[in-house]
Design a protein around this motif. Structure first.
Motif, PDB file in Angstrom:
ATOM      1  N   TYR A 230       0.832  -1.206   0.000  1.00 58.76           N
ATOM      2  CA  TYR A 230       0.000   0.000   0.000  1.00 58.76           C
ATOM      3  C   TYR A 230       0.868   1.258   0.000  1.00 58.76           C
ATOM      4  O   TYR A 230       0.597   2.211  -0.756  1.00 58.76           O
TER       5      TYR A 230
ATOM      6  N   ASN B  79      -7.322   3.650  -8.677  1.00 57.98           N
ATOM      7  CA  ASN B  79      -8.087   2.448  -8.338  1.00 57.98           C
ATOM      8  C   ASN B  79      -7.200   1.351  -7.765  1.00 57.98           C
ATOM      9  O   ASN B  79      -7.613   0.600  -6.867  1.00 57.98           O
TER      10      ASN B  79
ATOM     11  N   ILE C  89      -6.666   2.136  -4.180  1.00 59.72           N
ATOM     12  CA  ILE C  89      -7.882   1.849  -3.394  1.00 59.72           C
ATOM     13  C   ILE C  89      -8.013   0.349  -3.145  1.00 59.72           C
ATOM     14  O   ILE C  89      -8.350  -0.080  -2.037  1.00 59.72           O
ATOM     15  N   GLU C  90      -7.721  -0.449  -4.174  1.00 58.82           N
ATOM     16  CA  GLU C  90      -7.820  -1.902  -4.020  1.00 58.82           C
ATOM     17  C   GLU C  90      -6.794  -2.432  -3.021  1.00 58.82           C
ATOM     18  O   GLU C  90      -7.100  -3.326  -2.203  1.00 58.82           O
ATOM     19  N   SER C  91      -5.596  -1.898  -3.026  1.00 61.14           N
ATOM     20  CA  SER C  91      -4.575  -2.344  -2.082  1.00 61.14           C
ATOM     21  C   SER C  91      -4.953  -1.958  -0.652  1.00 61.14           C
ATOM     22  O   SER C  91      -4.699  -2.714   0.299  1.00 61.14           O
ATOM     23  N   LYS C  92      -5.578  -0.792  -0.496  1.00 65.82           N
ATOM     24  CA  LYS C  92      -6.046  -0.366   0.838  1.00 65.82           C
ATOM     25  C   LYS C  92      -7.186  -1.261   1.312  1.00 65.82           C
ATOM     26  O   LYS C  92      -7.261  -1.644   2.495  1.00 65.82           O
ATOM     27  N   TYR C  93      -8.066  -1.634   0.376  1.00 65.15           N
ATOM     28  CA  TYR C  93      -9.188  -2.521   0.719  1.00 65.15           C
ATOM     29  C   TYR C  93      -8.675  -3.884   1.177  1.00 65.15           C
ATOM     30  O   TYR C  93      -9.135  -4.428   2.186  1.00 65.15           O
ATOM     31  N   ASP C  94      -7.703  -4.444   0.443  1.00 64.86           N
ATOM     32  CA  ASP C  94      -7.144  -5.749   0.818  1.00 64.86           C
ATOM     33  C   ASP C  94      -6.496  -5.685   2.192  1.00 64.86           C
ATOM     34  O   ASP C  94      -6.625  -6.629   3.000  1.00 64.86           O
TER      35      ASP C  94
ATOM     36  N   ASP D 165      -7.211  -3.553   4.742  1.00 62.51           N
ATOM     37  CA  ASP D 165      -8.236  -3.404   5.783  1.00 62.51           C
ATOM     38  C   ASP D 165      -8.981  -4.712   6.024  1.00 62.51           C
ATOM     39  O   ASP D 165      -9.333  -5.056   7.169  1.00 62.51           O
ATOM     40  N   LEU D 166      -9.244  -5.468   4.952  1.00 63.86           N
ATOM     41  CA  LEU D 166      -9.962  -6.731   5.083  1.00 63.86           C
ATOM     42  C   LEU D 166      -9.158  -7.723   5.925  1.00 63.86           C
ATOM     43  O   LEU D 166      -9.719  -8.398   6.799  1.00 63.86           O
ATOM     44  N   LYS D 167      -7.849  -7.808   5.689  1.00 63.28           N
ATOM     45  CA  LYS D 167      -7.016  -8.721   6.461  1.00 63.28           C
ATOM     46  C   LYS D 167      -6.889  -8.265   7.914  1.00 63.28           C
ATOM     47  O   LYS D 167      -6.815  -9.112   8.829  1.00 63.28           O
TER      48      LYS D 167
END
Length: 352
Positions: A123, A138, A141-146, A148-150
């Motif tokens: 990230y 984008n 954003i996707e790397s931040k989402y991954d 936060d999910l973990k």
């Protein structure tokens, strides 16, 4: 001539029969005539009403119960790694007494933590690349989402690992144990029970006529059939604002179980209320009541006559009952012979 004689004899016979019937009718009428006995005095016995000192103490039965008891359970599922208690073990509130096996979850957590470290690096690198327009927004954003999910998955695992600790819910003694090491346990499943015997409680059911004499915090005494020569003390902790179907009010009493002798839940006790309290009140025998306690009234002697008088009753004391209103000291109430009386009947007292 003979015919005339027969006619004369017939007339005489009919006349004799008529005279006899008239005499019989007069006799029957005299027997059926109602005799006025209203002025004849009715023989009765009476009771002289006076204020007397009465003991207001009363006793109620109860059974001792543990003040508090709680189920031991775990908040997560898994195989029991160990249980550090047996029947009779004393535990304190919050004490660790068992553990669910979470070795696999701990390995999963370590793996997740490594993944989170990598995602954090990715990230940060992507943020740097974005500033140089090397990647799109984008992708950042996707790397931040991954990431936060973990992190959320790791937090859930930490909670599950923490929930795997089995703790005592209250201070007390273990009285039930239903699971052993190696068994599988589902979340919330019961594996034992702990009971607080340092404090005990008892519930009594107080009649509506007596409950208003009690107050929360009032000290009471009680005895046990196990220790017949000893008295124990307790405190009223709850008085129900609502009566049950029998017009009795549930009252709870608590006590510390440190009064020299070990009391146990399940023991039968007698609770003493209003100990050594004496008041002056008017008592009359229950036999004076004409129709019982539901519609109380009595015959009072006035000028050698029976006067039907309504009264208000209070407490019952054996064969006597308290009179709150309707009578005064010095009154005489009829105790036997009421069945032959009506209001205003003349009476003759034969107490002697």
């Amino acid at each position: 001539m003979k015919r005339i004689i027969y006619i004369v004899l017939g007339v005489l016979l009919i006349g004799a029969i008529t005279v006899i019937l008239i005499k019989n009718k007069k006799s029957i009428t005299e027997k059926e005539q109602v005799i006025d006995r209203s002025e004849i005095p009715v023989t009765v016995k009476v009771y002289h009403v006076d204020s007397v000192k009465i003991n207001t103490e009363f006793r109620l039965p109860a059974t001792l119960a543990a003040y508090e008891e709680a189920i031991i359970s775990a908040t997560t599922s898994g195989t029991i790694k160990y249980l550090d208690f047996d029947l009779g073990t004393r535990v304190t509130n919050g004490q660790t007494i068992g553990q669910i096996d979470v070795d696999q979850k701990q390995l999963e957590l370590k793996s997740l933590e490594l993944t989170i470290e990598k995602l954090e690096r990715d990230y940060k690198r992507n943020e740097t690349l974005l500033k140089g327009d090397a990647i799109s927004e984008n992708e950042v954003i996707e790397s931040k989402y991954d990431l936060d999910l973990k992190k959320i998955e790791a937090e859930k695992l930490r909670e599950q690992i923490a929930d795997a600790t089995i703790s005592a819910p209250i201070t007390g003694v273990i009285v039930e144990k239903s699971k052993v090491k190696g068994e599988y346990l589902t979340a919330g499943e019961e594996l034992g029970k702990v009971v607080d015997y340092q404090r005990l409680k008892a519930k009594i059911y107080v009649p509506e006529s007596k409950v208003f004499k009690l107050n929360k915090g009032m000290k009471v005494l009680f005895t046990s059939t196990v220790y017949p020569t000893s008295e124990f003390s307790g405190t009223i902790t709850y008085i129900s604002p609502k009566a049950d179907a029998n017009y009795n009010y549930p009252v709870e009493i608590s006590m510390n179980n440190d009064q020299g002798k070990k009391l146990k839940a399940g023991m039968y006790i007698q609770v003493l209320l209003n100990r050594d309290k004496h008041v002056k009140s008017m008592l009359i025998p229950k036999t004076a009541l004409i129709e019982g306690v539901q519609t109380p009234h009595v015959f009072v002697v006035q000028n050698s006559k029976a006067v039907d008088t309504k009264i208000t009753l209070g407490e019952e004391y054996g064969e006597n009952v308290e009179v709150i209103s309707g009578l005064k000291s010095g009154d005489e109430v009829v105790t036997t012979g009421q069945i032959n009386l009506i209001n205003g009947s003349n009476i003759k007292i034969i107490n002697e």
